[in-house]
Design a protein around this motif. Sequence first.
Motif, PDB file in Angstrom:
ATOM      1  N   ALA A   1       0.860  -1.196   0.000  1.00 51.25           N
ATOM      2  CA  ALA A   1       0.000   0.000   0.000  1.00 51.25           C
ATOM      3  C   ALA A   1       0.887   1.233   0.000  1.00 51.25           C
ATOM      4  N   CYS A   2       0.289   2.391  -0.148  1.00 53.88           N
ATOM      5  CA  CYS A   2       1.052   3.640  -0.150  1.00 53.88           C
ATOM      6  C   CYS A   2       0.380   4.667   0.755  1.00 53.88           C
ATOM      7  N   ASP A   3       1.183   5.611   1.205  1.00 47.31           N
ATOM      8  CA  ASP A   3       0.686   6.695   2.066  1.00 47.31           C
ATOM      9  C   ASP A   3       1.406   7.974   1.679  1.00 47.31           C
ATOM     10  N   ILE A   4       0.656   9.009   1.341  1.00 48.63           N
ATOM     11  CA  ILE A   4       1.219  10.318   0.985  1.00 48.63           C
ATOM     12  C   ILE A   4       0.941  11.265   2.148  1.00 48.63           C
ATOM     13  N   ILE A   5       2.012  11.629   2.856  1.00 50.77           N
ATOM     14  CA  ILE A   5       1.902  12.457   4.068  1.00 50.77           C
ATOM     15  C   ILE A   5       2.216  13.901   3.680  1.00 50.77           C
ATOM     16  N   LYS A   6       1.277  14.799   3.918  1.00 49.51           N
ATOM     17  CA  LYS A   6       1.478  16.229   3.627  1.00 49.51           C
ATOM     18  C   LYS A   6       2.059  16.916   4.854  1.00 49.51           C
ATOM     19  N   VAL A   7       3.290  17.391   4.721  1.00 48.00           N
ATOM     20  CA  VAL A   7       4.007  17.994   5.858  1.00 48.00           C
ATOM     21  C   VAL A   7       4.223  19.495   5.682  1.00 48.00           C
ATOM     22  N   GLY A   8       3.790  20.049   4.569  1.00 46.46           N
ATOM     23  CA  GLY A   8       4.047  21.465   4.288  1.00 46.46           C
ATOM     24  C   GLY A   8       3.338  22.421   5.215  1.00 46.46           C
ATOM     25  N   THR A   9       2.166  22.019   5.721  1.00 48.35           N
ATOM     26  CA  THR A   9       1.370  22.913   6.579  1.00 48.35           C
ATOM     27  C   THR A   9       1.561  22.643   8.067  1.00 48.35           C
ATOM     28  N   LEU A  10       2.445  21.718   8.424  1.00 47.76           N
ATOM     29  CA  LEU A  10       2.634  21.370   9.843  1.00 47.76           C
ATOM     30  C   LEU A  10       3.523  22.369  10.575  1.00 47.76           C
ATOM     31  N   VAL A  11       4.416  23.040   9.834  1.00 51.43           N
ATOM     32  CA  VAL A  11       5.321  24.030  10.435  1.00 51.43           C
ATOM     33  C   VAL A  11       5.107  25.361   9.729  1.00 51.43           C
ATOM     34  N   ARG A  12       4.912  26.425  10.508  1.00 52.75           N
ATOM     35  CA  ARG A  12       4.618  27.745   9.920  1.00 52.75           C
ATOM     36  C   ARG A  12       5.860  28.389   9.325  1.00 52.75           C
ATOM     37  N   ASN A  13       6.947  28.383  10.089  1.00 53.91           N
ATOM     38  CA  ASN A  13       8.180  29.033   9.624  1.00 53.91           C
ATOM     39  C   ASN A  13       8.852  28.182   8.553  1.00 53.91           C
ATOM     40  N   ARG A  14       9.165  28.793   7.407  1.00 51.91           N
ATOM     41  CA  ARG A  14       9.723  28.041   6.277  1.00 51.91           C
ATOM     42  C   ARG A  14      11.126  27.516   6.575  1.00 51.91           C
ATOM     43  N   GLU A  15      11.958  28.344   7.195  1.00 58.36           N
ATOM     44  CA  GLU A  15      13.331  27.928   7.503  1.00 58.36           C
ATOM     45  C   GLU A  15      13.332  26.756   8.480  1.00 58.36           C
ATOM     46  N   ARG A  16      12.449  26.817   9.468  1.00 62.64           N
ATOM     47  CA  ARG A  16      12.351  25.722  10.443  1.00 62.64           C
ATOM     48  C   ARG A  16      11.863  24.437   9.777  1.00 62.64           C
ATOM     49  N   PHE A  17      10.938  24.576   8.818  1.00 62.83           N
ATOM     50  CA  PHE A  17      10.419  23.414   8.099  1.00 62.83           C
ATOM     51  C   PHE A  17      11.520  22.749   7.278  1.00 62.83           C
ATOM     52  N   VAL A  18      12.354  23.545   6.622  1.00 58.78           N
ATOM     53  CA  VAL A  18      13.443  22.996   5.803  1.00 58.78           C
ATOM     54  C   VAL A  18      14.449  22.253   6.681  1.00 58.78           C
ATOM     55  N   LYS A  19      14.734  22.800   7.865  1.00 55.31           N
ATOM     56  CA  LYS A  19      15.675  22.147   8.789  1.00 55.31           C
ATOM     57  C   LYS A  19      15.139  20.803   9.264  1.00 55.31           C
ATOM     58  N   ARG A  20      13.864  20.753   9.607  1.00 64.69           N
ATOM     59  CA  ARG A  20      13.269  19.501  10.094  1.00 64.69           C
ATOM     60  C   ARG A  20      13.149  18.467   8.980  1.00 64.69           C
ATOM     61  N   ARG A  21      12.867  18.930   7.780  1.00 63.24           N
ATOM     62  CA  ARG A  21      12.809  18.011   6.640  1.00 63.24           C
ATOM     63  C   ARG A  21      14.191  17.418   6.359  1.00 63.24           C
ATOM     64  N   HIS A  22      15.229  18.258   6.459  1.00 65.21           N
ATOM     65  CA  HIS A  22      16.597  17.761   6.267  1.00 65.21           C
ATOM     66  C   HIS A  22      16.993  16.800   7.391  1.00 65.21           C
ATOM     67  N   ARG A  23      16.479  17.046   8.590  1.00 63.37           N
ATOM     68  CA  ARG A  23      16.732  16.154   9.726  1.00 63.37           C
ATOM     69  C   ARG A  23      16.134  14.775   9.480  1.00 63.37           C
ATOM     70  N   LEU A  24      14.978  14.725   8.818  1.00 67.96           N
ATOM     71  CA  LEU A  24      14.333  13.452   8.494  1.00 67.96           C
ATOM     72  C   LEU A  24      15.166  12.662   7.483  1.00 67.96           C
ATOM     73  N   ILE A  25      15.782  13.362   6.526  1.00 62.77           N
ATOM     74  CA  ILE A  25      16.623  12.687   5.533  1.00 62.77           C
ATOM     75  C   ILE A  25      17.931  12.237   6.159  1.00 62.77           C
ATOM     76  N   GLY A  26      18.531  13.093   6.986  1.00 67.16           N
ATOM     77  CA  GLY A  26      19.785  12.755   7.647  1.00 67.16           C
ATOM     78  C   GLY A  26      20.997  13.040   6.769  1.00 67.16           C
ATOM     79  N   PRO A  27      22.200  12.935   7.369  1.00 70.90           N
ATOM     80  CA  PRO A  27      23.421  13.164   6.580  1.00 70.90           C
ATOM     81  C   PRO A  27      23.616  12.071   5.537  1.00 70.90           C
ATOM     82  N   LYS A  28      23.641  12.490   4.267  1.00 69.75           N
ATOM     83  CA  LYS A  28      23.772  11.581   3.121  1.00 69.75           C
ATOM     84  C   LYS A  28      22.658  10.529   3.081  1.00 69.75           C
TER      85      LYS A  28
END
Length: 387
Positions: free
Chosen positions: A146-173
Motif C-alpha cells: 500500500a502507499c501513504d502520501i503524508i502532507k508535511v508542508g502545513t505542519l510548520v509555519r516558519n519556512r526555515e524551520r520546516f526545511v531544517k526539520r525536513r533535512h533532519r528526516l533525511i539525515g546526513p547523506k
Amino acid sequence: MASPIGTGSMSAVLAGKKTKKKKNQGNANMGAVDESELLTVPDGWKEAPFTKDDNPRGFLEESSFATLFPKYREAYLKECWPLVQKALADSYVKATLDLIEGSMTVTTTKKTFDPYAIIRARDLVKLLARSVPFEQAVRILQDDVACDIIKVGTLVRNRERFVKRRHRLIGPKGSTLKALELLTNCYVMVQGNTVCALGPYSGLKEVRKVVLDTMKNIHPIYNIKTLMIKRELSKDPELRMQSWERFLPKFRHKNLTKRKEPKKKMEKKAYTPFPPPQPESQVDKELATGEFFLREREKKRKKMAEIKVRQAEALTKKQEERNKAFIPPKEKRMMTKVQKAPTEAKIDIEALKEKVKKAKNKKLGAPPPAAMGQTVTDGRRKKKLRG
C-alpha cells in the motif's frame, strides 16, 4: 389430554437448556485455548488472489481518476509511459497521458474484473506525479503493498524551520531515511511538501508516526531506536503476548525552568481604587504663578526676556566650544639627564690652555701659518721670472 402435552413440553425445555449449557461450556473452552492462536497470524500465510472467476460479469459503470503532474516530470513520464500502460494492461485498466493539460488519467474497461484495480492505478499515477521512480511505484499493484502520501508542508509555519526539520528526516547523506526504510520495509521519498511511503500496512503506520514526530521537533533517532528494540523483541515467541513498555526507552522533554528575565523590571504600583489626579492645564499653571492676570504687553515682555536669557546662554556655550580650539595643550616636561662631573679626577688647566690657543690659530678650511708663508714667496718668484 393436558397432562401428556405438559410433560412433553417440559422435557423439551429441559433438553434445550442442557444443549445451551454444553454450547456455552464449549465456547468458553475454545476461548481459553484458541485466544492466543486467533491473535497471531501463521507464518507464510497469504490471502488468495482475486481472480476473474470471482467476478465473471465485470462492472456496470466505468470509473476514472485523473491527477496533474509538474512540468519537470514531463520528460521522465514520456519515457516510462509505455511501461505504465503495460503494467496496467494485466488488470485491464486504461491509462492516458495528456501533455497539453499536464494530467494522467486511468479508467476501467469492460474487461476489468478486480474492483480494487482502479484504486491501485490511481495510487500509481499519484506516486509517479510525486517524483517516485517507476520501478518502486509499480509495486503498488501487488496485494500486500500500500502507499501513504503524508502532507508535511502545513505542519510548520516558519519556512526555515520546516526545511531544517525536513533535512533532519533525511539525515546526513540520507542515512536516517535509509535506516527507517530498513526497519519498516518501506520505500520512503521526501519531495517538496510531501513524504511518500510505499510498503506493507504495518510499516506505513510507523513511517507516518516518525514523519509527524519529526515535524513536531522530535528527532527521528528516538523513534528509530524504539523500532530496533521492537524488532528484536518480536523475534522472541515468549514476549509476543506480554507488554513491551518495560523494554522501550522513555525520553523526557528538556523544558527550560528558568525564564528569560527582562533587563528593565517594571515595579508594580500598589493598587488604589481611586483614579489618578487630573493633570494641570495651562490655564491652571498661569493662575498659580499669577501670569494669567498680567496684560498682553507684559506677557510678551516676559516671554522676550526669557528668550533673550536662553539665547545668551546658548551664545556663551558656543563661544566656549570655539575657544577650546585655541587653548594650547599641556606639554610634558622633558627630563634631561644631568651628568655629574667626576670629583675624583683632577682637571689639567695647562692642557686646556694649549687647546684653546690651537683653536684660535686654526681656521676652517685654511692651511697652517707656515704653509701660508711658503705659498706667498712662491708667488713672488713667479712674477719676477715673467718680468
